[in-house]
Design an enzyme around this catalytic site. Structure first.
Site, PDB file in Angstrom:
ATOM      1  N   LYS A 174       0.833  -1.202   0.000  1.00 12.66           N
ATOM      2  CA  LYS A 174       0.000   0.000   0.000  1.00 12.66           C
ATOM      3  C   LYS A 174       0.868   1.252   0.000  1.00 12.66           C
ATOM      4  CE  LYS A 174      -1.754  -1.617   3.723  1.00 12.66           C
ATOM      5  NZ  LYS A 174      -2.529  -1.878   4.959  1.00 12.66           N
ATOM      6  N   THR A 206      -8.819   8.316   8.763  1.00 15.20           N
ATOM      7  CA  THR A 206      -8.341   7.100   8.106  1.00 15.20           C
ATOM      8  C   THR A 206      -7.955   6.021   9.119  1.00 15.20           C
ATOM      9  OG1 THR A 206      -6.104   8.044   8.001  1.00 15.20           O
ATOM     10  CG2 THR A 206      -7.520   8.340   6.064  1.00 15.20           C
ATOM     11  N   GLY A 208      -7.872   2.792  10.964  1.00  9.72           N
ATOM     12  CA  GLY A 208      -8.327   1.438  10.675  1.00  9.72           C
ATOM     13  C   GLY A 208      -8.409   1.062   9.217  1.00  9.72           C
ATOM     14  N   THR A 209      -7.827   1.853   8.339  1.00 11.06           N
ATOM     15  CA  THR A 209      -7.936   1.532   6.911  1.00 11.06           C
ATOM     16  C   THR A 209      -7.240   0.215   6.566  1.00 11.06           C
ATOM     17  OG1 THR A 209      -6.060   3.015   6.541  1.00 11.06           O
ATOM     18  CG2 THR A 209      -8.251   3.880   6.064  1.00 11.06           C
ATOM     19  N   GLY A 210      -6.109  -0.070   7.216  1.00 13.34           N
ATOM     20  CA  GLY A 210      -5.414  -1.325   6.930  1.00 13.34           C
ATOM     21  C   GLY A 210      -6.216  -2.541   7.355  1.00 13.34           C
ATOM     22  N   CYS A 211      -6.818  -2.464   8.541  1.00 13.86           N
ATOM     23  CA  CYS A 211      -7.685  -3.551   9.014  1.00 13.86           C
ATOM     24  C   CYS A 211      -8.858  -3.746   8.065  1.00 13.86           C
ATOM     25  CB  CYS A 211      -8.210  -3.234  10.413  1.00 13.86           C
ATOM     26  SG  CYS A 211      -6.957  -2.838  11.642  1.00 13.86           S
TER      27      CYS A 211
END
Length: 267
Positions: A174, A206, A208-211
Protein backbone atom coordinates in the site's frame (compact mmCIF):
# COMPACT_ATOMS: atom_id res chain seq x y z
CA UNK A 1 -22.83 -19.61 -0.19
CA UNK A 2 -21.94 -16.86 2.29
CA UNK A 3 -18.25 -17.30 3.20
CA UNK A 4 -17.18 -17.62 6.83
CA UNK A 5 -14.24 -15.30 7.53
CA UNK A 6 -12.17 -15.58 10.71
CA UNK A 7 -10.30 -12.50 11.91
CA UNK A 8 -7.39 -12.99 14.32
CA UNK A 9 -6.61 -9.57 15.74
CA UNK A 10 -6.80 -7.15 18.67
CA UNK A 11 -9.78 -5.19 19.92
CA UNK A 12 -10.30 -1.44 19.42
CA UNK A 13 -13.00 -0.17 21.81
CA UNK A 14 -13.48 2.97 19.71
CA UNK A 15 -14.67 0.76 16.85
CA UNK A 16 -12.53 2.10 14.03
CA UNK A 17 -9.81 -0.54 13.79
CA UNK A 18 -9.01 -4.06 14.94
CA UNK A 19 -11.64 -6.74 15.40
CA UNK A 20 -14.44 -4.20 15.36
CA UNK A 21 -13.43 -2.84 11.96
CA UNK A 22 -12.88 -6.37 10.67
CA UNK A 23 -16.40 -7.49 11.59
CA UNK A 24 -17.89 -4.43 9.89
CA UNK A 25 -15.80 -4.82 6.72
CA UNK A 26 -16.42 -8.56 6.41
CA UNK A 27 -20.15 -8.05 6.85
CA UNK A 28 -20.30 -5.11 4.43
CA UNK A 29 -18.57 -7.20 1.75
CA UNK A 30 -20.85 -10.21 2.01
CA UNK A 31 -19.18 -12.50 4.54
CA UNK A 32 -20.05 -13.96 7.92
CA UNK A 33 -17.57 -12.55 10.44
CA UNK A 34 -15.90 -14.51 13.23
CA UNK A 35 -13.18 -13.31 15.60
CA UNK A 36 -10.38 -14.64 17.79
CA UNK A 37 -8.86 -11.94 19.97
CA UNK A 38 -5.12 -11.59 20.49
CA UNK A 39 -5.19 -8.42 22.59
CA UNK A 40 -7.41 -5.93 24.35
CA UNK A 41 -6.42 -2.32 23.84
CA UNK A 42 -7.45 0.92 25.47
CA UNK A 43 -7.48 3.30 22.55
CA UNK A 44 -9.48 5.96 20.78
CA UNK A 45 -8.97 8.20 17.77
CA UNK A 46 -6.13 10.02 19.55
CA UNK A 47 -3.96 7.06 20.50
CA UNK A 48 -3.38 3.89 22.48
CA UNK A 49 -3.17 4.17 26.28
CA UNK A 50 -2.98 0.49 27.19
CA UNK A 51 -2.58 -3.03 25.82
CA UNK A 52 -3.51 -6.30 27.52
CA UNK A 53 -2.21 -9.25 25.52
CA UNK A 54 -4.10 -12.56 25.49
CA UNK A 55 -2.20 -15.64 26.60
CA UNK A 56 -1.11 -17.62 23.50
CA UNK A 57 -2.78 -20.77 24.87
CA UNK A 58 -6.12 -18.98 25.01
CA UNK A 59 -5.65 -17.62 21.50
CA UNK A 60 -5.19 -21.24 20.42
CA UNK A 61 -8.32 -22.26 22.38
CA UNK A 62 -10.36 -19.67 20.48
CA UNK A 63 -9.04 -20.88 17.13
CA UNK A 64 -9.70 -24.52 17.89
CA UNK A 65 -13.23 -23.74 19.07
CA UNK A 66 -13.97 -22.18 15.69
CA UNK A 67 -12.20 -24.72 13.49
CA UNK A 68 -13.66 -27.69 15.37
CA UNK A 69 -17.21 -26.60 14.56
CA UNK A 70 -17.33 -24.13 11.67
CA UNK A 71 -16.18 -24.17 8.05
CA UNK A 72 -13.60 -21.38 7.68
CA UNK A 73 -13.28 -20.04 4.14
CA UNK A 74 -10.55 -17.46 4.78
CA UNK A 75 -8.52 -16.08 7.65
CA UNK A 76 -7.44 -12.49 8.18
CA UNK A 77 -4.55 -11.91 10.60
CA UNK A 78 -4.05 -8.49 12.16
CA UNK A 79 -2.43 -7.48 15.45
CA UNK A 80 -0.45 -10.30 17.06
CA UNK A 81 1.61 -8.42 19.63
CA UNK A 82 4.29 -10.96 20.54
CA UNK A 83 6.43 -13.71 19.06
CA UNK A 84 4.59 -16.22 21.26
CA UNK A 85 1.21 -15.33 19.84
CA UNK A 86 2.58 -15.22 16.29
CA UNK A 87 4.10 -18.67 16.68
CA UNK A 88 0.95 -20.13 18.23
CA UNK A 89 -1.23 -18.76 15.42
CA UNK A 90 1.17 -20.08 12.77
CA UNK A 91 1.19 -23.54 14.33
CA UNK A 92 -2.60 -23.68 14.38
CA UNK A 93 -2.96 -22.56 10.76
CA UNK A 94 -0.25 -24.76 9.24
CA UNK A 95 -1.76 -27.58 7.23
CA UNK A 96 -5.35 -26.34 7.35
CA UNK A 97 -5.37 -25.24 3.72
CA UNK A 98 -7.34 -22.07 4.41
CA UNK A 99 -6.32 -18.91 2.50
CA UNK A 100 -4.69 -16.39 4.84
CA UNK A 101 -4.59 -12.62 4.38
CA UNK A 102 -1.81 -11.23 6.57
CA UNK A 103 -1.96 -7.58 7.62
CA UNK A 104 1.33 -7.07 9.49
CA UNK A 105 0.02 -4.63 12.10
CA UNK A 106 3.04 -3.05 13.76
CA UNK A 107 2.23 0.58 14.59
CA UNK A 108 -1.12 2.28 15.28
CA UNK A 109 -2.17 5.38 13.34
CA UNK A 110 -1.05 7.60 16.20
CA UNK A 111 2.43 6.04 16.28
CA UNK A 112 2.02 3.54 19.13
CA UNK A 113 3.87 0.27 18.52
CA UNK A 114 1.55 -2.78 18.47
CA UNK A 115 4.10 -5.51 17.64
CA UNK A 116 7.13 -6.19 19.82
CA UNK A 117 10.39 -5.79 17.92
CA UNK A 118 11.38 -9.41 18.61
CA UNK A 119 8.07 -10.60 17.14
CA UNK A 120 8.91 -9.24 13.68
CA UNK A 121 11.27 -12.15 13.05
CA UNK A 122 8.57 -14.66 14.03
CA UNK A 123 6.04 -13.00 11.76
CA UNK A 124 8.53 -12.99 8.89
CA UNK A 125 9.65 -16.60 9.34
CA UNK A 126 6.40 -18.32 10.38
CA UNK A 127 3.47 -16.37 8.95
CA UNK A 128 4.65 -14.83 5.69
CA UNK A 129 5.09 -18.31 4.11
CA UNK A 130 1.47 -19.15 5.09
CA UNK A 131 -0.04 -16.06 3.50
CA UNK A 132 -2.05 -16.12 0.30
CA UNK A 133 -1.49 -12.37 0.30
CA UNK A 134 0.28 -9.94 2.64
CA UNK A 135 -0.88 -6.31 2.85
CA UNK A 136 1.79 -4.05 4.40
CA UNK A 137 1.95 -0.31 4.15
CA UNK A 138 5.31 1.29 3.41
CA UNK A 139 6.55 1.56 7.03
CA UNK A 140 5.53 -2.05 7.69
CA UNK A 141 7.28 -3.30 4.55
CA UNK A 142 10.43 -1.48 5.58
CA UNK A 143 10.22 -2.96 9.08
CA UNK A 144 9.78 -6.49 7.71
CA UNK A 145 12.75 -6.09 5.39
CA UNK A 146 15.01 -4.14 7.76
CA UNK A 147 15.35 -1.34 5.21
CA UNK A 148 14.52 2.32 4.78
CA UNK A 149 10.97 3.13 3.72
CA UNK A 150 10.29 3.26 -0.04
CA UNK A 151 9.96 6.80 -1.37
CA UNK A 152 8.70 6.18 -4.91
CA UNK A 153 7.09 3.52 -7.10
CA UNK A 154 10.42 2.02 -8.09
CA UNK A 155 11.29 1.53 -4.44
CA UNK A 156 7.86 0.03 -3.80
CA UNK A 157 8.29 -2.51 -6.58
CA UNK A 158 11.72 -3.52 -5.34
CA UNK A 159 10.45 -4.02 -1.78
CA UNK A 160 7.35 -5.87 -2.95
CA UNK A 161 9.58 -8.34 -4.81
CA UNK A 162 11.75 -8.76 -1.71
CA UNK A 163 8.63 -9.51 0.36
CA UNK A 164 7.39 -12.00 -2.24
CA UNK A 165 10.71 -13.82 -1.93
CA UNK A 166 9.94 -14.43 1.75
CA UNK A 167 7.15 -16.84 0.86
CA UNK A 168 3.68 -15.30 0.48
CA UNK A 169 1.86 -16.13 -2.75
CA UNK A 170 1.07 -12.46 -3.39
CA UNK A 171 1.84 -8.99 -2.02
CA UNK A 172 -0.39 -5.93 -1.94
CA UNK A 173 1.97 -3.10 -0.98
CA UNK A 174 0.00 0.00 0.00
CA UNK A 175 1.43 3.31 -1.13
CA UNK A 176 -0.75 5.74 0.76
CA UNK A 177 2.29 7.15 2.58
CA UNK A 178 3.74 8.49 -0.68
CA UNK A 179 3.18 12.15 -1.44
CA UNK A 180 0.87 13.08 -4.28
CA UNK A 181 -2.74 13.32 -5.37
CA UNK A 182 -3.13 9.56 -5.87
CA UNK A 183 -2.81 6.51 -3.64
CA UNK A 184 -0.86 3.87 -5.62
CA UNK A 185 -0.96 0.29 -4.34
CA UNK A 186 1.08 -2.46 -5.99
CA UNK A 187 -0.27 -6.00 -6.41
CA UNK A 188 2.48 -8.50 -7.13
CA UNK A 189 2.54 -12.26 -7.50
CA UNK A 190 4.74 -14.70 -9.40
CA UNK A 191 3.08 -13.87 -12.72
CA UNK A 192 2.15 -10.19 -12.71
CA UNK A 193 2.60 -6.74 -11.24
CA UNK A 194 -0.44 -4.44 -11.30
CA UNK A 195 -0.75 -0.89 -10.01
CA UNK A 196 -4.08 -0.14 -8.33
CA UNK A 197 -4.48 3.62 -8.14
CA UNK A 198 -7.22 5.71 -6.55
CA UNK A 199 -7.58 9.46 -5.96
CA UNK A 200 -6.48 10.67 -2.54
CA UNK A 201 -9.33 11.88 -0.32
CA UNK A 202 -8.53 14.95 1.75
CA UNK A 203 -9.46 13.71 5.23
CA UNK A 204 -7.76 12.90 8.51
CA UNK A 205 -10.32 10.14 9.16
CA UNK A 206 -8.34 7.10 8.11
CA UNK A 207 -8.16 5.17 11.38
CA UNK A 208 -8.33 1.44 10.68
CA UNK A 209 -7.94 1.53 6.91
CA UNK A 210 -5.41 -1.33 6.93
CA UNK A 211 -7.69 -3.55 9.01
CA UNK A 212 -10.62 -2.68 6.81
CA UNK A 213 -8.78 -3.36 3.55
CA UNK A 214 -7.38 -6.73 4.62
CA UNK A 215 -10.75 -7.92 5.95
CA UNK A 216 -12.54 -6.90 2.76
CA UNK A 217 -9.80 -8.61 0.75
CA UNK A 218 -10.14 -11.85 2.74
CA UNK A 219 -13.87 -11.83 2.11
CA UNK A 220 -13.55 -11.32 -1.64
CA UNK A 221 -10.77 -13.90 -1.82
CA UNK A 222 -13.12 -16.44 -0.23
CA UNK A 223 -15.91 -15.42 -2.60
CA UNK A 224 -13.92 -15.64 -5.83
CA UNK A 225 -10.54 -17.29 -5.26
CA UNK A 226 -8.98 -14.52 -7.37
CA UNK A 227 -6.33 -12.60 -5.40
CA UNK A 228 -6.01 -9.71 -7.87
CA UNK A 229 -9.77 -9.35 -8.26
CA UNK A 230 -10.14 -9.43 -4.47
CA UNK A 231 -7.52 -6.69 -4.12
CA UNK A 232 -9.31 -4.52 -6.69
CA UNK A 233 -12.68 -4.99 -4.95
CA UNK A 234 -11.22 -4.36 -1.49
CA UNK A 235 -9.47 -1.17 -2.58
CA UNK A 236 -12.66 0.15 -4.19
CA UNK A 237 -14.56 -0.58 -0.97
CA UNK A 238 -11.99 1.17 1.22
CA UNK A 239 -11.86 4.18 -1.10
CA UNK A 240 -15.62 4.55 -0.73
CA UNK A 241 -15.40 4.12 3.05
CA UNK A 242 -12.74 6.85 3.25
CA UNK A 243 -14.74 9.15 0.98
CA UNK A 244 -17.67 8.88 3.40
CA UNK A 245 -15.61 9.20 6.58
CA UNK A 246 -16.22 12.90 7.19
CA UNK A 247 -19.97 12.27 7.56
CA UNK A 248 -19.17 10.48 10.83
CA UNK A 249 -18.56 12.40 14.04
CA UNK A 250 -16.34 10.01 15.96
CA UNK A 251 -13.59 11.38 18.19
CA UNK A 252 -11.16 14.28 18.01
CA UNK A 253 -8.16 12.62 16.38
CA UNK A 254 -7.81 10.28 13.40
CA UNK A 255 -11.44 9.24 13.01
CA UNK A 256 -12.63 5.99 11.44
CA UNK A 257 -13.77 5.34 7.91
CA UNK A 258 -17.46 4.69 7.19
CA UNK A 259 -17.67 0.93 6.73
CA UNK A 260 -21.30 1.16 5.63
CA UNK A 261 -21.03 4.22 3.39
CA UNK A 262 -22.93 2.39 0.66
CA UNK A 263 -25.99 2.20 2.93
CA UNK A 264 -26.11 5.86 3.97
CA UNK A 265 -28.62 8.29 2.59
CA UNK A 266 -26.66 11.06 0.82
CA UNK A 267 -26.01 13.98 3.16
Amino acid sequence: MIPNILSIAGSDPSGGAGIQADIKAISANGGYAMAALTALTAQNTRGVTGVQLIDPAFVVAQLRAVFDDIRVDAVKIGMLGTAGIAGAVAEELEGRGVPVVLDPVMVAKGGDRLLAAEAVAALRARLLPLAAIVTPNLPEAADLLGEAEARDRAGMERQARALLALGPRAVLLKGGHLAGEDCPDLFLDADRAEWLVSPRTDTRNTHGTGCTLSSALATHLALTGDALGAAVAAKAYVSRAIAGADRLGVGHGHGPTDHFAMLRTPA
